[in-house]
Design an enzyme around this catalytic site. Structure first.
Site, PDB file in Angstrom:
ATOM      1  N   GLU A  22       0.625   6.125  -1.588  1.00  0.00           N
ATOM      2  CA  GLU A  22       1.061   5.844  -0.077  1.00  0.00           C
ATOM      3  C   GLU A  22       0.759   7.014   0.652  1.00  0.00           C
ATOM      4  O   GLU A  22       1.327   8.237   0.530  1.00  0.00           O
ATOM      5  CB  GLU A  22       2.465   5.460   0.187  1.00  0.00           C
ATOM      6  CG  GLU A  22       2.920   4.059  -0.299  1.00  0.00           C
ATOM      7  CD  GLU A  22       4.399   3.651  -0.011  1.00  0.00           C
ATOM      8  OE1 GLU A  22       4.812   3.875   0.972  1.00  0.00           O
ATOM      9  OE2 GLU A  22       4.851   2.806  -1.020  1.00  0.00           O
ATOM     10  N   GLN A  77      -1.967   0.937   5.204  1.00  0.00           N
ATOM     11  CA  GLN A  77      -1.706  -0.136   4.225  1.00  0.00           C
ATOM     12  C   GLN A  77      -3.087  -1.219   4.371  1.00  0.00           C
ATOM     13  O   GLN A  77      -3.523  -0.954   5.416  1.00  0.00           O
ATOM     14  CB  GLN A  77      -0.703  -1.281   4.095  1.00  0.00           C
ATOM     15  CG  GLN A  77       0.675  -0.485   3.695  1.00  0.00           C
ATOM     16  CD  GLN A  77       1.899  -1.539   3.748  1.00  0.00           C
ATOM     17  OE1 GLN A  77       1.716  -2.782   3.665  1.00  0.00           O
ATOM     18  NE2 GLN A  77       3.122  -0.931   3.320  1.00  0.00           N
ATOM     19  N   GLU A  95       1.533  -4.507   0.961  1.00  0.00           N
ATOM     20  CA  GLU A  95       2.767  -5.041   0.806  1.00  0.00           C
ATOM     21  C   GLU A  95       3.176  -6.292   1.553  1.00  0.00           C
ATOM     22  O   GLU A  95       2.385  -6.537   2.552  1.00  0.00           O
ATOM     23  CB  GLU A  95       3.758  -3.916   1.225  1.00  0.00           C
ATOM     24  CG  GLU A  95       5.282  -4.151   1.214  1.00  0.00           C
ATOM     25  CD  GLU A  95       5.990  -2.886   1.378  1.00  0.00           C
ATOM     26  OE1 GLU A  95       5.455  -1.776   1.953  1.00  0.00           O
ATOM     27  OE2 GLU A  95       7.110  -2.899   1.121  1.00  0.00           O
ATOM     28  N   ASN A 151       9.626   2.166  -6.878  1.00  0.00           N
ATOM     29  CA  ASN A 151       8.900   2.758  -5.589  1.00  0.00           C
ATOM     30  C   ASN A 151       9.948   3.449  -5.073  1.00  0.00           C
ATOM     31  O   ASN A 151      10.980   2.836  -4.573  1.00  0.00           O
ATOM     32  CB  ASN A 151       8.314   1.536  -4.578  1.00  0.00           C
ATOM     33  CG  ASN A 151       8.130   2.120  -3.498  1.00  0.00           C
ATOM     34  OD1 ASN A 151       6.977   2.434  -3.085  1.00  0.00           O
ATOM     35  ND2 ASN A 151       8.944   1.806  -2.391  1.00  0.00           N
ATOM     36  N   GLU A 152       9.634   4.515  -4.657  1.00  0.00           N
ATOM     37  CA  GLU A 152      10.480   5.610  -3.918  1.00  0.00           C
ATOM     38  C   GLU A 152      11.868   5.319  -4.395  1.00  0.00           C
ATOM     39  O   GLU A 152      12.935   5.129  -3.457  1.00  0.00           O
ATOM     40  CB  GLU A 152      10.412   5.498  -2.378  1.00  0.00           C
ATOM     41  CG  GLU A 152       9.039   5.700  -1.875  1.00  0.00           C
ATOM     42  CD  GLU A 152       8.981   5.733  -0.366  1.00  0.00           C
ATOM     43  OE1 GLU A 152       9.852   5.500   0.374  1.00  0.00           O
ATOM     44  OE2 GLU A 152       7.756   6.055   0.012  1.00  0.00           O
ATOM     45  N   TYR A 187       3.001  10.354   4.496  1.00  0.00           N
ATOM     46  CA  TYR A 187       2.359  10.062   5.542  1.00  0.00           C
ATOM     47  C   TYR A 187       2.104  11.146   6.576  1.00  0.00           C
ATOM     48  O   TYR A 187       2.851  12.180   6.607  1.00  0.00           O
ATOM     49  CB  TYR A 187       3.446   8.873   6.244  1.00  0.00           C
ATOM     50  CG  TYR A 187       3.301   7.721   5.263  1.00  0.00           C
ATOM     51  CD1 TYR A 187       2.500   7.023   5.571  1.00  0.00           C
ATOM     52  CD2 TYR A 187       4.397   7.573   4.356  1.00  0.00           C
ATOM     53  CE1 TYR A 187       2.372   5.438   4.717  1.00  0.00           C
ATOM     54  CE2 TYR A 187       4.412   6.223   3.457  1.00  0.00           C
ATOM     55  CZ  TYR A 187       3.452   5.278   3.958  1.00  0.00           C
ATOM     56  OH  TYR A 187       3.378   4.038   3.283  1.00  0.00           O
TER      57      TYR A 187
HETATM   58  O1  AHR Z   1       4.274   1.620   3.796  1.00  0.00           O
HETATM   59  C1  AHR Z   1       5.487   1.365   4.169  1.00  0.00           C
HETATM   60  C2  AHR Z   1       6.984   1.894   3.500  1.00  0.00           C
HETATM   61  O2  AHR Z   1       6.728   3.297   3.480  1.00  0.00           O
HETATM   62  C3  AHR Z   1       6.751   1.489   2.157  1.00  0.00           C
HETATM   63  O3  AHR Z   1       7.418   0.185   2.020  1.00  0.00           O
HETATM   64  C4  AHR Z   1       7.564   2.413   1.516  1.00  0.00           C
HETATM   65  O4  AHR Z   1       7.184   2.834  -0.007  1.00  0.00           O
HETATM   66  C5  AHR Z   1       7.254   3.834   2.367  1.00  0.00           C
HETATM   67  O5  AHR Z   1       8.469   4.338   2.493  1.00  0.00           O
END
Ligand code: AHR
Length: 535
Positions: free
Chosen positions: A339, A388, A59, A204-205, A284
């Protein structure tokens, strides 16, 4: 285009998933020296472990792109057309199958026209530190980068602040072979032939940074993008068609299961005019927001808590897969975990908007456990992108100006290369328990697969940071005489590679012999080992 293949449903996944849940739930104390018996049945073939499970995410965030990839043609850092050579060489070695770009939250504010041609607009990056976005790394540079590392494009289009027309023109610029104005512009920018775009992310999201949409609203937008954002590349009309990935859930709570339900219910009745091939999921390892665990300078408490948290991926994948199974029993739509990874407190002194963290042996173990979960669900999970790739969150590579270092996570990806597009082979074992305080985890984890040459590979993680794991492996279907490969460990759970000491966590040769017809492996504490079985 491996992602497209419909994996055979052999019932293995549910069997193994059930086993893993059992292993995780087992709280009985384990005698440290107790041997672990494993059985690998190489005569049984499960689904293909799609190479896209080893995908990356890059990103426009912090030094992920600028400095991490792009230094510009005039830099003293050795580069090819502005893209740093050391990073390209390192990424080529882990065979990155696809790179998701330009975001993340950045994607839903990205306007591609600002990043093409000789005059680049200078804009801001309000999501990530409010810094200047020079747009010097744009569409053509991304495609050049992919070409240099030998990877495929996964482009996320702007559904938040963009329009279907803007996205459709971007795809025309990228893929039209006929001499349209946009195709001629692409040619003038150095690329006469159409680009191949393997994967298209539709937003995205969108439930959060991508526009805070309800599932219903997103669905109506997604259908429009799916219909009008076309890939014109003649080589992608019959074979190698671009696969479209819709925004999916961000967790396991009702809000997210409702989201998956709504998208998949609509998919079940979709008409010729729209389609999707993937549903994205973000998760995450963070324990609690905002991320507060340190990425270095921690002990066994934080090690065990983070690994406990990361294993929740199993439930999350199972939960959303079960919903998808209701509406798509043929598993045409992949669950795309695009992600994932450990998200810790920003390193002291760094810009908090840059998401800078160190990467330790704990992250290597974390990566292996998640890759194993994805592999066990390979019939439905056919793409995953760790967050990332460089200098951001759980990165493969860290840079500081001209310096570069490969992280422990990088080495797990390197060890796992033989699993890309290999065929899943079932492994059964009682993992035993590693306990610390009130945290109980499976002591070991393992997957197996056969590559296209028929070679059998095993990946075994010893989660226990204190005790070696002695494993006896009975192999059916292959006369196993020995095993050779590499193992990754380090003195401490928070050992890292630094620019001054880049090899603290690096793989070392590993071998084992068969005794009484069984392979006998002794694995170091807190280690990830990958071996090929020799006949
Ligand atoms: O990876 C960082 C951020 O986490 C991304 O931009 C977003 O999609 C997520 O919330």
């Amino acid at each position: 285009m491996p992602f497209a293949g419909k994996a055979a449903v052999l019932g293995l996944r549910s069997l193994i998933a059930a086993f893993v849940v059992t292993a995780i739930a087992t709280a009985a104390p384990t005698v440290s020296a107790q041997k672990i018996a494993m059985s690998v049945d190489a005569s049984k073939a499960g689904p293909k472990i799609d190479r896209n499970l080893f995908g990356q995410f890059a990103e426009h965030l912090g030094h992920g792109i600028y400095e991490g990839i792009w230094v510009g043609p005039d830099s003293k850092i050795p580069n090819t057309r502005g893209i740093r050579n050391d990073v390209v060489a390192a990424l080529r070695a882990i065979k990155v199958p696809n790179v998701r770009w330009p975001g993340g939250c950045f994607a839903d504010e990205y306007h591609w026209r600002k990043g093409v041609g000789s005059q680049r607009a200078v804009t801001l990056n309000p999501n990530w530190g409010g810094v200047i976005e020079p747009n010097t790394f744009g569409t053509n540079e991304y495609m050049d980068f992919l070409d240099q590392i030998g990877s495929e494009a996964y482009v996320s289009v702007n559904v938040g602040s963009g329009t279907p027309q803007e996205a459709s023109e971007w795809l025309e610029y990228l893929t039209a072979a006929q001499p349209t104005t946009l195709a001629r512009e692409r040619a003038a920018n150095g690329h006469p032939s159409p680009y191949k775009i393997g994967y298209l992310g539709i937003g995205n999201e969108s439930w959060d940074c991508g526009g805070n949409m309800t599932p219903d609203y997103y669905l109506s937008q997604m259908k429009i993008y799916s219909r009008f954002v076309r890939n014109f590349n003649p080589a992608q009309q019959e074979k190698n068609q671009m696969l479209k990935i819709a925004v999916g859930p961000g967790g396991g709570e009702a809000r997210w299961t409702d989201w998956t339900e709504e998208i998949m219910k609509a998919y079940q009745h979709h008409t010729w005019s729209w389609d999707i091939n993937g549903l994205s999921m973000h998760s995450y390892t963070v324990v609690k927001w905002p991320p507060s665990f340190a990425s270095v300078g921690f002990g066994e408490n934080e090690y065990s808590q983070i690994l406990k948290s990361t294993l929740e991926m199993e439930d999350l994948v199972s939960k959303h897969s079960a919903i998808m199974d209701k509406y798509d029993p043929q598993k045409k739509v992949a669950l795309v975990v695009d992600e994932w990874g450990g998200w810790y407190a920003p390193l002291p002194g760094s810009n908090p908007g840059f998401l800078v963290q160190q990467n330790s042996l704990r992250d290597a173990v974390l990566a292996a456990l998640n890759l194993n979960i994805f592999a066990r669900h390979a019939d439905r999970v056919r793409m995953a992108n760790i967050a990332q790739m460089i200098n951001v969150l759980q990165a493969m590579i860290l840079t500081d100006q001209e310096k570069m270092v490969m992280t422990p996570t990088y080495y797990v990806y390197k060890l796992y290369v033989p699993f890309q597009d290999a065929t899943f082979v079932p492994v059964t074992f009682d993992a035993g328990t590693y306990s610390h305080g009130d945290v109980n985890l499976p002591r070991v984890d393992a997957i197996a697969a056969k590559d296209s040459a028929g070679k059998l590979w095993l990946a075994i993680t010893n989660v226990d940071p204190n005790q070696p794991a002695e494993i006896e492996i009975g192999v059916t279907g292959v006369a196993a005489k020995s095993a050779k490969g590499q193992t990754l460990t380090a003195p401490k759970v928070d050992s890292v590679n630094s620019f001054d000491a880049p090899n603290t966590v690096a793989p070392k040769a590993f071998s084992a012999q068969a005794q009484g017809g069984k392979l006998a492996l002794k694995l170091d504490p807190k280690s990830v080992t990958v071996v090929a079985v020799e006949q």
